[in-house]
Design a protein around this motif. Structure first.
Motif, PDB file in Angstrom:
ATOM      1  N   ASP A  57       0.820  -1.218   0.000  1.00 47.84           N
ATOM      2  CA  ASP A  57       0.000   0.000   0.000  1.00 47.84           C
ATOM      3  C   ASP A  57       0.853   1.266   0.000  1.00 47.84           C
ATOM      4  OD1 ASP A  57      -2.361  -1.416  -0.055  1.00 47.84           O
ATOM      5  OD2 ASP A  57      -2.695  -1.302   2.106  1.00 47.84           O
ATOM      6  N   LYS A  58       2.075   1.176   0.505  1.00 48.88           N
ATOM      7  CA  LYS A  58       2.961   2.345   0.590  1.00 48.88           C
ATOM      8  C   LYS A  58       3.817   2.549  -0.652  1.00 48.88           C
ATOM      9  CE  LYS A  58       3.180   2.007   5.569  1.00 48.88           C
ATOM     10  NZ  LYS A  58       3.966   1.558   6.708  1.00 48.88           N
ATOM     11  N   GLU A  59       3.791   1.587  -1.559  1.00 51.62           N
ATOM     12  CA  GLU A  59       4.581   1.702  -2.787  1.00 51.62           C
ATOM     13  C   GLU A  59       4.006   2.824  -3.664  1.00 51.62           C
ATOM     14  OE1 GLU A  59       7.460   0.069  -4.203  1.00 51.62           O
ATOM     15  OE2 GLU A  59       7.603  -0.179  -2.034  1.00 51.62           O
ATOM     16  N   PRO A  60       4.878   3.590  -4.329  1.00 51.82           N
ATOM     17  CA  PRO A  60       4.401   4.671  -5.206  1.00 51.82           C
ATOM     18  C   PRO A  60       3.564   4.131  -6.363  1.00 51.82           C
ATOM     19  CG  PRO A  60       6.782   4.822  -4.851  1.00 51.82           C
ATOM     20  CD  PRO A  60       6.329   3.526  -4.258  1.00 51.82           C
ATOM     21  N   PRO A  61       2.637   4.923  -6.855  1.00 53.68           N
ATOM     22  CA  PRO A  61       1.817   4.488  -7.992  1.00 53.68           C
ATOM     23  C   PRO A  61       2.678   4.105  -9.193  1.00 53.68           C
ATOM     24  CG  PRO A  61       0.953   6.502  -7.059  1.00 53.68           C
ATOM     25  CD  PRO A  61       2.270   6.242  -6.385  1.00 53.68           C
ATOM     26  N   ARG A  62       2.271   3.034  -9.874  1.00 51.58           N
ATOM     27  CA  ARG A  62       2.896   2.555 -11.101  1.00 51.58           C
ATOM     28  C   ARG A  62       4.394   2.293 -10.931  1.00 51.58           C
ATOM     29  NH1 ARG A  62      -0.444   2.465 -15.044  1.00 51.58           N
ATOM     30  NH2 ARG A  62       1.118   2.445 -16.679  1.00 51.58           N
ATOM     31  N   SER A  63       4.798   1.846  -9.743  1.00 47.24           N
ATOM     32  CA  SER A  63       6.216   1.592  -9.481  1.00 47.24           C
ATOM     33  C   SER A  63       6.601   0.135  -9.698  1.00 47.24           C
ATOM     34  CB  SER A  63       6.569   2.004  -8.059  1.00 47.24           C
ATOM     35  OG  SER A  63       5.853   1.228  -7.120  1.00 47.24           O
ATOM     36  N   ILE A  64       5.632  -0.745  -9.854  1.00 47.40           N
ATOM     37  CA  ILE A  64       5.910  -2.162 -10.082  1.00 47.40           C
ATOM     38  C   ILE A  64       5.402  -2.514 -11.470  1.00 47.40           C
ATOM     39  CG2 ILE A  64       5.488  -4.507  -9.268  1.00 47.40           C
ATOM     40  CD1 ILE A  64       5.074  -3.276  -6.453  1.00 47.40           C
ATOM     41  N   LEU A  65       6.343  -2.633 -12.409  1.00 48.51           N
ATOM     42  CA  LEU A  65       5.971  -2.843 -13.802  1.00 48.51           C
ATOM     43  C   LEU A  65       6.113  -4.292 -14.247  1.00 48.51           C
ATOM     44  CD1 LEU A  65       7.723   0.312 -15.264  1.00 48.51           C
ATOM     45  CD2 LEU A  65       5.314   0.044 -14.648  1.00 48.51           C
ATOM     46  N   THR A  66       6.989  -5.050 -13.568  1.00 49.02           N
ATOM     47  CA  THR A  66       7.225  -6.437 -13.969  1.00 49.02           C
ATOM     48  C   THR A  66       7.284  -7.322 -12.726  1.00 49.02           C
ATOM     49  OG1 THR A  66       9.634  -6.273 -13.817  1.00 49.02           O
ATOM     50  CG2 THR A  66       8.630  -5.672 -15.938  1.00 49.02           C
ATOM     51  N   TRP A  67       7.261  -8.628 -12.979  1.00 48.89           N
ATOM     52  CA  TRP A  67       7.401  -9.588 -11.882  1.00 48.89           C
ATOM     53  C   TRP A  67       8.739  -9.385 -11.186  1.00 48.89           C
ATOM     54  CZ3 TRP A  67       4.520 -12.439  -8.943  1.00 48.89           C
ATOM     55  CH2 TRP A  67       5.092 -13.437  -8.181  1.00 48.89           C
ATOM     56  N   ASP A  68       9.800  -9.134 -11.969  1.00 50.66           N
ATOM     57  CA  ASP A  68      11.126  -8.910 -11.387  1.00 50.66           C
ATOM     58  C   ASP A  68      11.145  -7.685 -10.490  1.00 50.66           C
ATOM     59  OD1 ASP A  68      12.212 -11.169 -12.567  1.00 50.66           O
ATOM     60  OD2 ASP A  68      12.986 -10.077 -14.304  1.00 50.66           O
ATOM     61  N   ASP A  69      10.416  -6.629 -10.869  1.00 49.78           N
ATOM     62  CA  ASP A  69      10.300  -5.443 -10.002  1.00 49.78           C
ATOM     63  C   ASP A  69       9.698  -5.828  -8.655  1.00 49.78           C
ATOM     64  OD1 ASP A  69      11.225  -3.758 -12.014  1.00 49.78           O
ATOM     65  OD2 ASP A  69       9.229  -3.004 -12.540  1.00 49.78           O
ATOM     66  N   LEU A  70       8.622  -6.602  -8.705  1.00 43.82           N
ATOM     67  CA  LEU A  70       7.936  -7.003  -7.477  1.00 43.82           C
ATOM     68  C   LEU A  70       8.852  -7.853  -6.598  1.00 43.82           C
ATOM     69  CD1 LEU A  70       5.356  -7.119  -5.749  1.00 43.82           C
ATOM     70  CD2 LEU A  70       4.702  -9.136  -7.061  1.00 43.82           C
ATOM     71  N   VAL A  71       9.520  -8.833  -7.196  1.00 41.03           N
ATOM     72  CA  VAL A  71      10.420  -9.705  -6.435  1.00 41.03           C
ATOM     73  C   VAL A  71      11.537  -8.893  -5.803  1.00 41.03           C
ATOM     74  CG1 VAL A  71      12.109 -11.580  -6.638  1.00 41.03           C
ATOM     75  CG2 VAL A  71       9.883 -11.775  -7.761  1.00 41.03           C
ATOM     76  N   SER A  72      12.155  -8.031  -6.576  1.00 40.58           N
ATOM     77  CA  SER A  72      13.266  -7.228  -6.073  1.00 40.58           C
ATOM     78  C   SER A  72      12.833  -6.336  -4.909  1.00 40.58           C
ATOM     79  CB  SER A  72      13.830  -6.370  -7.212  1.00 40.58           C
ATOM     80  OG  SER A  72      14.824  -5.511  -6.729  1.00 40.58           O
ATOM     81  N   LYS A  73      11.732  -5.651  -5.065  1.00 41.20           N
ATOM     82  CA  LYS A  73      11.254  -4.764  -3.997  1.00 41.20           C
ATOM     83  C   LYS A  73      10.846  -5.554  -2.750  1.00 41.20           C
ATOM     84  CE  LYS A  73       9.735  -1.055  -7.000  1.00 41.20           C
ATOM     85  NZ  LYS A  73       9.588   0.288  -6.510  1.00 41.20           N
ATOM     86  N   PHE A  74      10.219  -6.703  -2.955  1.00 43.56           N
ATOM     87  CA  PHE A  74       9.797  -7.539  -1.826  1.00 43.56           C
ATOM     88  C   PHE A  74      11.021  -8.044  -1.050  1.00 43.56           C
ATOM     89  CE2 PHE A  74       8.639 -11.506   0.226  1.00 43.56           C
ATOM     90  CZ  PHE A  74       7.437 -11.178   0.829  1.00 43.56           C
ATOM     91  N   ILE A  75      12.012  -8.552  -1.771  1.00 41.79           N
ATOM     92  CA  ILE A  75      13.225  -9.074  -1.123  1.00 41.79           C
ATOM     93  C   ILE A  75      13.935  -7.957  -0.362  1.00 41.79           C
ATOM     94  CG2 ILE A  75      15.520 -10.039  -1.570  1.00 41.79           C
ATOM     95  CD1 ILE A  75      13.915 -12.246  -2.511  1.00 41.79           C
ATOM     96  N   ASN A  76      14.057  -6.803  -0.991  1.00 42.56           N
ATOM     97  CA  ASN A  76      14.734  -5.686  -0.321  1.00 42.56           C
ATOM     98  C   ASN A  76      13.996  -5.240   0.937  1.00 42.56           C
ATOM     99  OD1 ASN A  76      16.890  -5.530  -2.103  1.00 42.56           O
ATOM    100  ND2 ASN A  76      15.816  -4.127  -3.462  1.00 42.56           N
ATOM    101  N   GLN A  77      12.679  -5.344   0.927  1.00 41.20           N
ATOM    102  CA  GLN A  77      11.892  -4.930   2.089  1.00 41.20           C
ATOM    103  C   GLN A  77      11.962  -5.945   3.222  1.00 41.20           C
ATOM    104  OE1 GLN A  77      10.224  -2.114   2.778  1.00 41.20           O
ATOM    105  NE2 GLN A  77       9.488  -2.890   4.724  1.00 41.20           N
ATOM    106  N   PHE A  78      11.770  -7.220   2.894  1.00 36.90           N
ATOM    107  CA  PHE A  78      11.619  -8.231   3.939  1.00 36.90           C
ATOM    108  C   PHE A  78      12.876  -9.068   4.192  1.00 36.90           C
ATOM    109  CE2 PHE A  78       7.307  -7.270   2.574  1.00 36.90           C
ATOM    110  CZ  PHE A  78       6.744  -6.952   3.795  1.00 36.90           C
ATOM    111  N   PHE A  79      13.869  -8.932   3.331  1.00 36.68           N
ATOM    112  CA  PHE A  79      15.126  -9.654   3.504  1.00 36.68           C
ATOM    113  C   PHE A  79      16.289  -8.699   3.278  1.00 36.68           C
ATOM    114  CE2 PHE A  79      12.071 -12.882   2.251  1.00 36.68           C
ATOM    115  CZ  PHE A  79      12.295 -13.866   3.192  1.00 36.68           C
ATOM    116  N   PRO A  80      16.515  -7.771   4.209  1.00 34.65           N
ATOM    117  CA  PRO A  80      17.641  -6.849   4.032  1.00 34.65           C
ATOM    118  C   PRO A  80      18.944  -7.645   3.961  1.00 34.65           C
ATOM    119  CG  PRO A  80      16.764  -6.697   6.259  1.00 34.65           C
ATOM    120  CD  PRO A  80      15.833  -7.580   5.484  1.00 34.65           C
ATOM    121  N   PRO A  81      19.997  -7.054   3.369  1.00 40.85           N
ATOM    122  CA  PRO A  81      21.256  -7.787   3.201  1.00 40.85           C
ATOM    123  C   PRO A  81      21.780  -8.425   4.490  1.00 40.85           C
ATOM    124  CG  PRO A  81      21.326  -5.749   1.968  1.00 40.85           C
ATOM    125  CD  PRO A  81      20.048  -5.727   2.767  1.00 40.85           C
TER     126      PRO A  81
END
Length: 133
Positions: A57-81
């Motif tokens: 819900d906090k993601e900016p509008p139209r910021s997830i364009l592909t499956w890879d975008d979603l995976v990358s953002k999800f991993i960065n959010q819930f699995f920090p380095p």
């Protein structure tokens, strides 16, 4: 009352309440099959509410364009380095504890793999790592 929506309309991901973060692509397939386990998973509503929905819900509008975008953002959010490094280390240095049965060790090892689904180890490496001397 009959549902008169087309298959394409029924398969569109619900985007209400997501502030248009996900750009839903058109469905270009004319022939496909939905497997029953996938239908059951979606119908169980296991993935509604909670931390992931709040994040989306906090993601900016139209910021997830592909499956890879979603995976990358999800991993960065819930699995920090730091978390990923810790979990990968736990996997690579796994050992059977004293008084732990083989089955218990195997279940604990599989649990570590589930906690870090993006660990990046090939299956054979995971099997070699689990090999208990």
């Amino acid at each position: 009352m009959a549902d008169n929506r087309t298959m394409a309309q029924m398969l569109q991901a619900p985007i209400e309440g997501y502030e248009d973060a996900i750009v839903v692509p058109p469905i270009n397939a004319n022939n496909f099959e939905l497997k029953q386990p996938l239908i059951n998973l979606v119908q169980s509503n296991k993935f509604t509410d909670g931390e992931a929905r709040d994040w989306l819900d906090k993601e900016p509008p139209r910021s997830i364009l592909t499956w890879d975008d979603l995976v990358s953002k999800f991993i960065n959010q819930f699995f920090p380095p730091s978390k990923t490094t810790y979990l990968r280390n736990e996997i690579t240095t796994f050992y059977q504890k004293p008084n732990e049965t083989f089955n218990e060790a195997w279940e604990r090892f599989k649990g570590l793999l589930r906690q870090c689904p993006h660990h990046g180890f090939p299956r054979i490496t995971s099997t070699d790592t689990f090999s208990i001397p």
